[in-house]
Design an enzyme around this catalytic site. Structure first.
Site, short mmCIF file in Angstrom:
data_model
loop_
_atom_site.label_atom_id
_atom_site.label_comp_id
_atom_site.label_asym_id
_atom_site.label_seq_id
_atom_site.Cartn_x
_atom_site.Cartn_y
_atom_site.Cartn_z
CG ASP A 1 -4.47 4.27 -0.45
OD1 ASP A 1 -3.47 5.02 -0.96
OD2 ASP A 1 -4.77 3.26 0.02
CD GLU B 1 -1.37 3.46 -7.40
OE1 GLU B 1 -1.90 2.35 -7.58
OE2 GLU B 1 -0.51 3.99 -6.59
#
Length: 375
Positions: free
Chosen positions: A67, A274
């Protein structure tokens, strides 16, 4: 689930082989090595994939990272990733096996240079309101202060978003005693507009709990839209002047097709799942995001940070591993995509590694799709 590995585009990309160095020492670890089992507490990879089929190699290999949120501060590239750890938790749809507990800050002078690990910047124990799962963070700077935004589950097991402050982009960061009022779900991404306004985007379905906030308050029951209804929307809120709270009630970010029709919840190849991110190019706002179970990084373009954003295409095709998450940043006249896959762990989806490659905007504003792995 196994990922489709497609190769439908070809173009010249960076063939980066970067080294990672632990903490601030000059000693570095080859990016091809699995994280050390003694120092990181990990097992060797179960499967070895042909490294020559990956267009890029991991930026660091002494820890697992995912991420990556990349920013330029004081002329240097800083990366704010989550840090994966091995766990005995059984994989499930709520993501309990993504049991991250601290954040490291990484930096580099330019792509191709060694990556510096500045060590632990924030731990779960540093956050009074949090109980577990420090998932994907982001950071920004204002007036010489640095702000780290992060999701975590509170004592009741509900995701909220916190903020921590530092005088340095590398931390350590000091967490506020309470989460941001009115915050929920996961994947905060902060965007500074040209007028000096700061906005926080957030949201994620399934494990990110966005589907439990459809009434405006948290419910233990999932509520997904009907097949003919618009998909669940990511959220946006302008930040307060002190960067510690929302200056407004979070609102929906509309994603639509070329005809102006909202994307449907069953449109899994295009709807939001997301990993929101926003960058600005030639006066247009680019909203990019993960489609989740179809494993694309997709994007839409709009005229306002609030949207609506019209779907335009794919930034990144599926990577090795279930999740895909990214950031896009301009540095020294070029654009770069930071992303992750599971190369180092041999495909273990909760043990990932971050990478970077050059990103190309065409003359018409479209983004040239990136294929991270050749089958």
């Amino acid at each position: 689930m196994p990922l489709p590995l497609r190769h439908c585009f070809s173009f010249t990309l960076l063939g980066l082989l970067l080294l990672g160095c632990q903490d601030k020492s000059a000693e570095s670890t080859p990016a091809t090595a699995a994280p050390d089992a003694t120092s990181a507490g990990v097992a060797p990879p179960k499967v070895i994939y042909d490294r020559n089929k990956f267009i890029n190699q991991p930026l660091v290999s002494h820890i697992y990272t995912a991420d990556p949120s990349a920013h330029v501060f004081n002329g240097r590239l800083y990366i704010y990733p989550s840090r994966d750890i091995p766990t005995d938790k059984t994989p499930n749809e709520t993501g309990d096996h993504f049991d991250m507990r601290d954040y490291h800050v990484l930096s580099l002078e330019k792509p191709g240079d060694p990556v510096v690990d500045h060590g632990v910047a924030l731990t779960l124990e540093d956050v009074p309101w949090a109980s577990r799962q420090l998932w994907a963070p982001d950071a920004t700077e204002k007036d010489g202060k640095y702000y780290l935004y992060f999701p975590a589950k509170n004592k009741e097991g509900i995701f909220q978003i916190g903020v921590a402050l530092s005088d340095s982009p590398t931390g350590p960061f000091n967490a506020e005693p309470e989460p941001i009022k009115g915050s929920f779900s996961i994947d905060p991404a902060v965007f500074k507009d040209d007028d000096g306004s700061y906005y926080l985007y957030f949201g994620g379905i399934r494990g990110g709990q966005l589907q439990r906030w459809t009434t405006g308050t948290y419910s233990d029951t999932d509520a997904y839209p009907a097949s003919n209804q618009p998909a669940l929307s990511p959220k946006i809120a302008r930040l307060s002047d002190d960067m510690l709270q929302f200056a407004e009630v979070p609102r929906d970010v509309l994603l639509q097709d070329e005809g102006g029709t909202p994307l449907l919840g069953t449109d899994n190849n295009r709807r939001f799942f997301e990993a929101a991110w926003v960058h600005k190019y030639n006066g247009k706002y680019y909203f990019s995001y993960s489609t989740g179970d179809t494993h694309y990084i997709a994007y839409g373009v709009g005229d306002s940070p609030y949207g609506p954003f019209t779907y335009k295409g794919i930034v990144l095709t599926p990577v090795l591993g279930w999740t895909t998450h990214h950031s896009i940043v301009e540095y020294q006249g070029k654009w770069y995509l930071f992303y992750h896959d599971a190369q180092l762990s041999g495909g273990e989806t909760h043990l990932r590694n971050i990478k970077v490659t050059e990103l190309v905007h065409h003359d018409d504003g479209s983004i040239q799709p990136i294929v991270p792995y050749s089958n």
